[in-house]
Write a protein that holds these residues in place. Structure first.
Motif, PDB file in Angstrom:
ATOM      1  N   CYS A   7       0.858  -1.213  -0.067  1.00  0.00           N
ATOM      2  CA  CYS A   7      -0.052   0.072   0.022  1.00  0.00           C
ATOM      3  C   CYS A   7       0.835   1.044  -0.092  1.00  0.00           C
ATOM      4  O   CYS A   7       1.925   1.374   0.817  1.00  0.00           O
ATOM      5  N   CYS A   8       0.476   2.137  -0.930  1.00  0.00           N
ATOM      6  CA  CYS A   8       1.620   3.443  -0.765  1.00  0.00           C
ATOM      7  C   CYS A   8       0.662   4.517  -1.271  1.00  0.00           C
ATOM      8  O   CYS A   8       1.407   5.496  -1.796  1.00  0.00           O
ATOM      9  N   ASP A   9      -0.705   4.578  -1.563  1.00  0.00           N
ATOM     10  CA  ASP A   9      -1.427   5.744  -1.887  1.00  0.00           C
ATOM     11  C   ASP A   9      -1.298   7.066  -0.907  1.00  0.00           C
ATOM     12  O   ASP A   9      -1.766   7.269   0.192  1.00  0.00           O
ATOM     13  N   SER A  10      -0.241   7.803  -1.120  1.00  0.00           N
ATOM     14  CA  SER A  10      -0.051   9.073  -0.055  1.00  0.00           C
ATOM     15  C   SER A  10      -1.154   9.771   0.066  1.00  0.00           C
ATOM     16  O   SER A  10      -1.310  10.686   0.908  1.00  0.00           O
ATOM     17  N   GLN A  11      -1.976   9.838  -0.982  1.00  0.00           N
ATOM     18  CA  GLN A  11      -3.313  10.792  -1.180  1.00  0.00           C
ATOM     19  C   GLN A  11      -4.384  10.165  -0.662  1.00  0.00           C
ATOM     20  O   GLN A  11      -5.558  10.767  -0.532  1.00  0.00           O
ATOM     21  N   ALA A  12      -4.220   8.909   0.021  1.00  0.00           N
ATOM     22  CA  ALA A  12      -5.517   8.132   0.513  1.00  0.00           C
ATOM     23  C   ALA A  12      -6.342   9.005   1.863  1.00  0.00           C
ATOM     24  O   ALA A  12      -5.589   9.352   2.289  1.00  0.00           O
ATOM     25  N   VAL A  13      -7.626   9.149   1.605  1.00  0.00           N
ATOM     26  CA  VAL A  13      -8.170   9.710   2.603  1.00  0.00           C
ATOM     27  C   VAL A  13      -8.732   8.948   3.489  1.00  0.00           C
ATOM     28  O   VAL A  13      -8.967   9.362   4.898  1.00  0.00           O
ATOM     29  N   GLN A  27      -8.288   8.655 -10.159  1.00  0.00           N
ATOM     30  CA  GLN A  27      -7.586   9.470  -9.506  1.00  0.00           C
ATOM     31  C   GLN A  27      -6.356   9.846  -9.912  1.00  0.00           C
ATOM     32  O   GLN A  27      -5.780   9.335 -10.763  1.00  0.00           O
ATOM     33  N   THR A  28      -6.065  11.235  -9.905  1.00  0.00           N
ATOM     34  CA  THR A  28      -5.178  11.668 -10.544  1.00  0.00           C
ATOM     35  C   THR A  28      -3.542  11.438  -9.845  1.00  0.00           C
ATOM     36  O   THR A  28      -2.633  11.843 -10.613  1.00  0.00           O
ATOM     37  N   THR A  29      -3.650  10.722  -8.844  1.00  0.00           N
ATOM     38  CA  THR A  29      -2.536  10.573  -7.963  1.00  0.00           C
ATOM     39  C   THR A  29      -1.905   9.178  -8.293  1.00  0.00           C
ATOM     40  O   THR A  29      -0.844   8.711  -8.093  1.00  0.00           O
ATOM     41  N   SER A  30      -2.493   8.600  -9.672  1.00  0.00           N
ATOM     42  CA  SER A  30      -2.309   7.376  -9.886  1.00  0.00           C
ATOM     43  C   SER A  30      -1.402   7.259 -11.343  1.00  0.00           C
ATOM     44  O   SER A  30      -1.885   8.140 -12.159  1.00  0.00           O
ATOM     45  N   PRO A  31      -0.465   6.738 -11.336  1.00  0.00           N
ATOM     46  CA  PRO A  31       0.434   6.063 -10.398  1.00  0.00           C
ATOM     47  C   PRO A  31       1.425   6.892  -9.571  1.00  0.00           C
ATOM     48  O   PRO A  31       1.636   8.176  -9.886  1.00  0.00           O
ATOM     49  N   CYS A  32       1.627   6.314  -8.297  1.00  0.00           N
ATOM     50  CA  CYS A  32       2.482   7.051  -7.623  1.00  0.00           C
ATOM     51  C   CYS A  32       3.788   6.403  -7.280  1.00  0.00           C
ATOM     52  O   CYS A  32       3.887   5.018  -7.406  1.00  0.00           O
ATOM     53  N   GLN A  33       4.975   7.167  -7.286  1.00  0.00           N
ATOM     54  CA  GLN A  33       6.394   6.885  -7.147  1.00  0.00           C
ATOM     55  C   GLN A  33       6.631   6.946  -5.709  1.00  0.00           C
ATOM     56  O   GLN A  33       6.734   8.155  -5.629  1.00  0.00           O
ATOM     57  N   THR A  34       7.167   6.264  -4.971  1.00  0.00           N
ATOM     58  CA  THR A  34       7.480   6.258  -3.651  1.00  0.00           C
ATOM     59  C   THR A  34       8.560   5.097  -3.099  1.00  0.00           C
ATOM     60  O   THR A  34       9.230   4.497  -4.092  1.00  0.00           O
ATOM     61  N   TYR A  35       9.227   5.150  -2.033  1.00  0.00           N
ATOM     62  CA  TYR A  35       9.978   4.476  -1.606  1.00  0.00           C
ATOM     63  C   TYR A  35       9.554   3.664  -0.072  1.00  0.00           C
ATOM     64  O   TYR A  35       8.627   4.026   0.506  1.00  0.00           O
ATOM     65  N   VAL A  36       9.934   2.236  -0.220  1.00  0.00           N
ATOM     66  CA  VAL A  36       9.753   1.607   0.907  1.00  0.00           C
ATOM     67  C   VAL A  36      10.881   1.532   1.868  1.00  0.00           C
ATOM     68  O   VAL A  36      11.912   1.532   1.133  1.00  0.00           O
ATOM     69  N   TYR A  37      11.044   1.528   3.100  1.00  0.00           N
ATOM     70  CA  TYR A  37      11.913   1.302   3.947  1.00  0.00           C
ATOM     71  C   TYR A  37      11.999  -0.098   4.254  1.00  0.00           C
ATOM     72  O   TYR A  37      11.236  -1.006   4.529  1.00  0.00           O
ATOM     73  N   TYR A  38      13.316  -0.704   4.081  1.00  0.00           N
ATOM     74  CA  TYR A  38      13.578  -2.302   4.077  1.00  0.00           C
ATOM     75  C   TYR A  38      14.962  -2.325   4.589  1.00  0.00           C
ATOM     76  O   TYR A  38      15.790  -1.518   4.624  1.00  0.00           O
ATOM     77  N   ARG A  39      15.123  -3.488   5.425  1.00  0.00           N
ATOM     78  CA  ARG A  39      16.242  -3.840   6.288  1.00  0.00           C
ATOM     79  C   ARG A  39      16.865  -5.098   5.669  1.00  0.00           C
ATOM     80  O   ARG A  39      16.213  -6.227   5.461  1.00  0.00           O
ATOM     81  N   ALA A  40      18.224  -5.206   5.501  1.00  0.00           N
ATOM     82  CA  ALA A  40      18.947  -6.299   5.150  1.00  0.00           C
ATOM     83  C   ALA A  40      18.821  -7.213   6.264  1.00  0.00           C
ATOM     84  O   ALA A  40      19.106  -6.987   7.534  1.00  0.00           O
ATOM     85  N   VAL A  41      18.518  -8.330   5.866  1.00  0.00           N
ATOM     86  CA  VAL A  41      18.304  -9.735   6.766  1.00  0.00           C
ATOM     87  C   VAL A  41      19.005 -10.879   6.429  1.00  0.00           C
ATOM     88  O   VAL A  41      18.845 -11.212   5.012  1.00  0.00           O
TER      89      VAL A  41
END
Length: 140
Positions: A7-13, A27-41
């Protein structure tokens, strides 16, 4: 292979449900480009190549925003990274559309939707949302 989503819709109401963020296909916000925070495991995700393969992005696309000196540098356990993803609003069925990043992941023997969502994807999604996008898939 199955489609995995984040899930990454930053405009989600509205607040997300366990199935994800609902959205409107116009929606005009689609597609959205974002980053996810991930940890090396350990043991599977201690190099940028394996993390890049998991999210279908290049090592360079992870190393630059994560301030990692070289795309071939080894990672230390729990090292933080920013992984770019692209989300869009997608129709799931006749009454539901949700925002997600479509990723392919091959289910391995013994995997469940819960294990994949919590281990490989580090709770970036819920097992319920994976099931919604993959209604005919039965992990073994």
């Amino acid at each position: 292979l199955f489609l995995f989503f984040l899930c990454c819709d930053s405009q989600a109401v509205t607040e997300p449900t366990t199935s994800g963020y609902t959205c409107s296909l116009n929606q005009t916000t689609s597609p959205c480009q974002t980053y996810v925070y991930y940890r090396a495991v350990a043991p599977d995700f201690l190099d940028l190549a394996s993390v890049g393969d998991l999210f279908s992005v290049s090592r360079l696309m992870i190393s630059n925003p994560s301030n990692i000196s070289s795309p071939s540098s080894p990672l230390v356990p729990f090292q933080s990274m920013f992984v770019p993803i692209q989300c869009s609003c997608n129709r799931i069925n006749s009454s539901m559309s949700i925002s997600y990043a479509g990723l392919n992941y091959t289910i391995k023997a013994g995997n469940t939707f819960y294990l994949v969502s919590t281990n490989q994807f580090q709770n970036l999604t819920s097992y319920q949302s994976v099931e919604v996008v993959n209604p005919t898939l039965v992990p073994t």
